[in-house]
Enzyme design. Sequence first.
Site, short mmCIF file in Angstrom:
data_model
loop_
_atom_site.label_atom_id
_atom_site.label_comp_id
_atom_site.label_asym_id
_atom_site.label_seq_id
_atom_site.Cartn_x
_atom_site.Cartn_y
_atom_site.Cartn_z
N LEU A 22 0.77 -1.17 0.03
CA LEU A 22 -0.16 -0.01 0.00
C LEU A 22 1.06 1.16 0.00
O LEU A 22 1.90 1.39 0.68
CB LEU A 22 -0.80 0.09 1.21
CG LEU A 22 -2.04 -1.36 1.42
CD1 LEU A 22 -2.82 -0.96 2.45
CD2 LEU A 22 -2.69 -1.30 0.07
N GLY B 288 2.21 -9.21 5.88
CA GLY B 288 2.69 -8.53 6.81
C GLY B 288 2.45 -7.11 6.78
O GLY B 288 2.53 -6.71 6.01
N GLY B 289 2.16 -6.38 7.74
CA GLY B 289 2.08 -5.04 7.89
C GLY B 289 0.88 -4.33 6.80
O GLY B 289 -0.11 -4.96 7.00
N ASP B 290 1.21 -3.68 6.10
CA ASP B 290 0.55 -3.24 4.76
C ASP B 290 0.88 -3.80 3.45
O ASP B 290 0.55 -3.52 2.51
CB ASP B 290 0.54 -1.57 4.46
CG ASP B 290 2.03 -1.40 4.31
OD1 ASP B 290 2.90 -1.79 4.38
OD2 ASP B 290 2.10 0.01 3.70
N GLU B 291 1.44 -5.24 3.69
CA GLU B 291 1.65 -6.03 2.50
C GLU B 291 0.79 -7.14 2.00
O GLU B 291 0.53 -7.77 3.26
CB GLU B 291 3.25 -6.47 2.44
CG GLU B 291 4.25 -5.33 2.65
CD GLU B 291 5.73 -6.02 2.73
OE1 GLU B 291 5.85 -7.20 3.16
OE2 GLU B 291 6.75 -5.31 2.79
#
Length: 349
Positions: free
Chosen positions: A231, A271-274
């Site tokens: 993102l 993971g995170g914004d991935e």
Amino acid sequence: MRLVIMQPALIADAPNMDHTSVAQAHTERAEDPRDSVAQTVEDLRDELRSQRVELRRQENRLQITMEMLAEGVLMFDANGRVVYANNAAARILSLSFDQLLSRHIRDARWKFVHDDGTPCPAASHPANETLESGRTRRNVVLGVPKANGALTWISVSTRAALDELGRACGAITTFSDITERRIILEQLEHQAHHDQLTNLANRRLFHRELERSIAQAQRNGCAVALVYMDLNGFKQINDTLGHRTGDFVLCTIAERLNGATRDDELISRYGGDEFVALLGMLNHPSQAVDAFTARMRTTLSEPIVIEAGSIRVGASFGASVYPHDGSTTDDLLHHADAAMFAMKARFAA
């Protein structure tokens, strides 16, 4: 004077017997043998009555035990018909005793499904296999459809019933309701393989499915594609609007991405914004990747309404294709990740 002569035979028979012994001997000779036979018959009748009473006691104890069991019990005769069912069997199968008794194992009214949800024909039921082969089956999981369409899951074990000569004369089936246990296990399985925030597949599930797809592609001569998505500007959303808003944005995007994903595609929060997507069994991988990224761009172009107004969140994409860009999970992920960062760098420039 008259002389009385004693009978010598009597004296010879019992030279040392007193008067009492002589009388006893006469009494024993006078007993009727039929009296002894009658006494023996009466003793046998008493013993038989005692055995019948004890047998009834054992049968009553067995009946009480069977009815108190939480496990269902069905007994089939050699022809495959139910000759006994306990209370638990009727309850678990949601059938009455009238519906159970005399029902044949191959009766079309039985409805079972295998552990994977596919229909289980009567010929494959463990009880039928035991009747035909005498083989014992243990812990076979079957689903029993209810009237409302839900499934009761049972664990079934069967063994041959033997007569007094040790010959097979039917089958005994026991089963327990494992529906609640199965639901708990499914929940634990889901939690172990899905992201807690977005409910998308997590890394563990994605890696498992990617390895499975690679193995299948090797057999079928097809291609597999990965699409990596990162993102744009999400860190700024977290920093300025807070993590609560950031979580809401992530969940909204995950729901939209998942809604735009087809049945033969898998999308994961890596993971995170991935996010990373798996496209399997492709004959034209480049076209499939282009079509997928176009769908995702369209999905992400819709604004997300938050308390402060609305925001738009874009994404950078990178793809890799098996076997062209690598033959292992790590190779494909590394190539897709590198391609995604190259695209992000171009837009940043």
